[in-house]
Design a protein around this motif. Structure first.
Motif, PDB file in Angstrom:
ATOM      1  N   LEU A  66       0.837  -1.195   0.000  1.00  0.00           N
ATOM      2  CA  LEU A  66       0.000   0.000   0.000  1.00  0.00           C
ATOM      3  C   LEU A  66       0.871   1.244   0.000  1.00  0.00           C
ATOM      4  O   LEU A  66       1.685   1.425   0.909  1.00  0.00           O
ATOM      5  CB  LEU A  66      -0.915   0.015   1.229  1.00  0.00           C
ATOM      6  CG  LEU A  66      -1.906  -1.147   1.385  1.00  0.00           C
ATOM      7  CD1 LEU A  66      -2.525  -1.118   2.773  1.00  0.00           C
ATOM      8  CD2 LEU A  66      -2.974  -1.060   0.322  1.00  0.00           C
ATOM      9  N   LEU A  67       0.727   2.078  -1.016  1.00  0.00           N
ATOM     10  CA  LEU A  67       1.461   3.338  -1.106  1.00  0.00           C
ATOM     11  C   LEU A  67       2.959   3.139  -0.904  1.00  0.00           C
ATOM     12  O   LEU A  67       3.629   3.944  -0.252  1.00  0.00           O
ATOM     13  CB  LEU A  67       0.915   4.341  -0.082  1.00  0.00           C
ATOM     14  CG  LEU A  67      -0.578   4.691  -0.191  1.00  0.00           C
ATOM     15  CD1 LEU A  67      -0.970   5.677   0.906  1.00  0.00           C
ATOM     16  CD2 LEU A  67      -0.901   5.252  -1.564  1.00  0.00           C
ATOM     17  N   GLY A  68       3.482   2.037  -1.442  1.00  0.00           N
ATOM     18  CA  GLY A  68       4.906   1.755  -1.345  1.00  0.00           C
ATOM     19  C   GLY A  68       5.341   1.080  -0.062  1.00  0.00           C
ATOM     20  O   GLY A  68       6.516   0.771   0.105  1.00  0.00           O
ATOM     21  N   GLY A  69       4.404   0.831   0.863  1.00  0.00           N
ATOM     22  CA  GLY A  69       4.721   0.177   2.127  1.00  0.00           C
ATOM     23  C   GLY A  69       4.220  -1.252   2.163  1.00  0.00           C
ATOM     24  O   GLY A  69       3.336  -1.644   1.386  1.00  0.00           O
ATOM     25  N   GLN A  70       4.777  -2.041   3.061  1.00  0.00           N
ATOM     26  CA  GLN A  70       4.419  -3.453   3.198  1.00  0.00           C
ATOM     27  C   GLN A  70       3.503  -3.651   4.400  1.00  0.00           C
ATOM     28  O   GLN A  70       3.862  -3.307   5.526  1.00  0.00           O
ATOM     29  CB  GLN A  70       5.681  -4.308   3.352  1.00  0.00           C
ATOM     30  CG  GLN A  70       6.598  -4.249   2.137  1.00  0.00           C
ATOM     31  CD  GLN A  70       7.887  -5.024   2.346  1.00  0.00           C
ATOM     32  OE1 GLN A  70       8.336  -5.208   3.471  1.00  0.00           O
ATOM     33  NE2 GLN A  70       8.481  -5.480   1.262  1.00  0.00           N
ATOM     34  N   TYR A  71       2.325  -4.210   4.135  1.00  0.00           N
ATOM     35  CA  TYR A  71       1.316  -4.428   5.162  1.00  0.00           C
ATOM     36  C   TYR A  71       0.769  -5.852   5.027  1.00  0.00           C
ATOM     37  O   TYR A  71       1.127  -6.585   4.105  1.00  0.00           O
ATOM     38  CB  TYR A  71       0.173  -3.414   5.019  1.00  0.00           C
ATOM     39  CG  TYR A  71       0.607  -1.980   5.176  1.00  0.00           C
ATOM     40  CD1 TYR A  71       0.478  -1.314   6.395  1.00  0.00           C
ATOM     41  CD2 TYR A  71       1.172  -1.276   4.106  1.00  0.00           C
ATOM     42  CE1 TYR A  71       0.889   0.003   6.541  1.00  0.00           C
ATOM     43  CE2 TYR A  71       1.594   0.038   4.251  1.00  0.00           C
ATOM     44  CZ  TYR A  71       1.449   0.672   5.469  1.00  0.00           C
ATOM     45  OH  TYR A  71       1.857   1.974   5.612  1.00  0.00           O
ATOM     46  N   ALA A  72      -0.102  -6.219   5.944  1.00  0.00           N
ATOM     47  CA  ALA A  72      -0.780  -7.505   5.861  1.00  0.00           C
ATOM     48  C   ALA A  72      -2.135  -7.376   6.542  1.00  0.00           C
ATOM     49  O   ALA A  72      -2.327  -6.552   7.432  1.00  0.00           O
ATOM     50  CB  ALA A  72       0.043  -8.618   6.509  1.00  0.00           C
ATOM     51  N   ILE A  73      -3.083  -8.196   6.090  1.00  0.00           N
ATOM     52  CA  ILE A  73      -4.429  -8.211   6.655  1.00  0.00           C
ATOM     53  C   ILE A  73      -4.735  -9.621   7.130  1.00  0.00           C
ATOM     54  O   ILE A  73      -4.397 -10.599   6.450  1.00  0.00           O
ATOM     55  CB  ILE A  73      -5.476  -7.765   5.615  1.00  0.00           C
ATOM     56  CG1 ILE A  73      -5.192  -6.335   5.148  1.00  0.00           C
ATOM     57  CG2 ILE A  73      -6.886  -7.868   6.184  1.00  0.00           C
ATOM     58  CD1 ILE A  73      -6.085  -5.874   4.010  1.00  0.00           C
ATOM     59  N   SER A  74      -5.369  -9.732   8.275  1.00  0.00           N
ATOM     60  CA  SER A  74      -5.713 -11.049   8.801  1.00  0.00           C
ATOM     61  C   SER A  74      -7.181 -11.135   9.181  1.00  0.00           C
ATOM     62  O   SER A  74      -7.842 -10.115   9.428  1.00  0.00           O
ATOM     63  CB  SER A  74      -4.857 -11.395  10.030  1.00  0.00           C
ATOM     64  OG  SER A  74      -5.269 -10.637  11.153  1.00  0.00           O
ATOM     65  N   ILE A  75      -7.662 -12.355   9.207  1.00  0.00           N
ATOM     66  CA  ILE A  75      -8.983 -12.695   9.732  1.00  0.00           C
ATOM     67  C   ILE A  75      -8.740 -13.633  10.899  1.00  0.00           C
ATOM     68  O   ILE A  75      -8.068 -14.655  10.747  1.00  0.00           O
ATOM     69  CB  ILE A  75      -9.855 -13.391   8.666  1.00  0.00           C
ATOM     70  CG1 ILE A  75     -10.054 -12.470   7.459  1.00  0.00           C
ATOM     71  CG2 ILE A  75     -11.198 -13.799   9.249  1.00  0.00           C
ATOM     72  CD1 ILE A  75     -10.770 -13.144   6.298  1.00  0.00           C
TER      73      ILE A  75
END
Length: 252
Positions: free
Chosen positions: A214-223
């Protein structure tokens, strides 16, 4: 600035944060004596901080000798900050949709300090029994689905630097405590299409995650949620998660 002054400033800043967290836990006005006891600090030190925070409009005395409590200024400031968060503004609709479709807790995370993942946003499940956490919470990378997803965005040598020394902290018999075991888990997770934590850090709690840029950054989403609800739905939840992350990655 001299070293002693710098250290003193850091300690004061940490103490202010601790005061806010104490009030959040207590949920009631606190006297100076109670506040000092909670902070394990001298009453004189607390008095100086309380006076300063009161002068700035962040605390008020509910009544003479009845204790202090935070004003709405802190909430107003935090809401103003949240409204201008470039990442949360971008992902909020997707996170809401994912929570609605999965009926479980949805978390957005990013690499934090040392070997931790920090939770940036947490949307709790509608179920009475659910995974509960607060934004700002930190979890160990090696036994967290978000942590594994974030680690997958780095090379093995970079992962080794992020994780530090072996053995990793063990929470129970399911926790992966060696770099080799974690590497195998990451490779397997890349192939299966989701990164998982099925009781590795908290008994009877499971989570799956997927990375997103996202916007050049590293993220993660969890459930995340109770194992008895997460495990039977792994394939279905993973599909929802990948679609959501892919949609976010394609947005400008």
């Amino acid at each position: 600035m001299s070293a002693p002054s710098a250290n003193s400033s850091v300690k004061t800043a940490l103490r202010v944060i601790e005061i806010i967290e104490v009030f959040a836990r207590a949920g009631k006005p606190l006297s100076l004596t109670e506040l000092a006891r909670e902070l394990n600090a001298p009453v004189s030190s607390c008095l100086a901080l309380v006076r300063t925070l009161s002068q700035l409009g962040y605390l008020y005395e509910t009544a003479p000798r009845q204790g202090y409590y935070p004003t709405g200024r802190l909430q107003a400031m935090s809401q103003r900050i949240a409204r201008n968060d470039p990442i949360l503004d971008k992902v909020a609709p997707t996170l809401e949709a994912l929570r609605h479709s999965s009926s479980e807790t949805v978390v957005l995370g990013k690499l934090g300090s040392k070997d931790f993942v920090v939770y940036l946003e947490v949307l709790p499940s509608v179920h009475p029994i659910c995974y509960v956490a607060d934004p700002g919470a930190q979890r160990h990378l090696h036994c967290n689905s978000l942590g594994k997803a974030l680690l997958s965005m780095h090379s093995p040598s970079e992962r080794a630097k992020l994780l530090g020394k072996e053995p990793f902290k063990q929470f129970n018999e399911h926790t992966l405590t060696t770099f080799e075991a974690l590497e195998q888990d990451i490779q397997r997770s890349n192939q299966q299409g989701w990164f998982q934590n099925l009781g590795e850090s908290m008994p009877d709690v499971g989570g799956i995650a997927w990375p997103v840029s996202l916007l050049g950054g590293q993220y993660a989403i969890s459930i995340a949620g109770p194992l008895y609800r997460i495990q039977p739905q792994l394939q279905n939840l993973a599909q929802q998660l990948r679609v959501a992350c892919q949609s976010l990655s394609q947005r400008p």
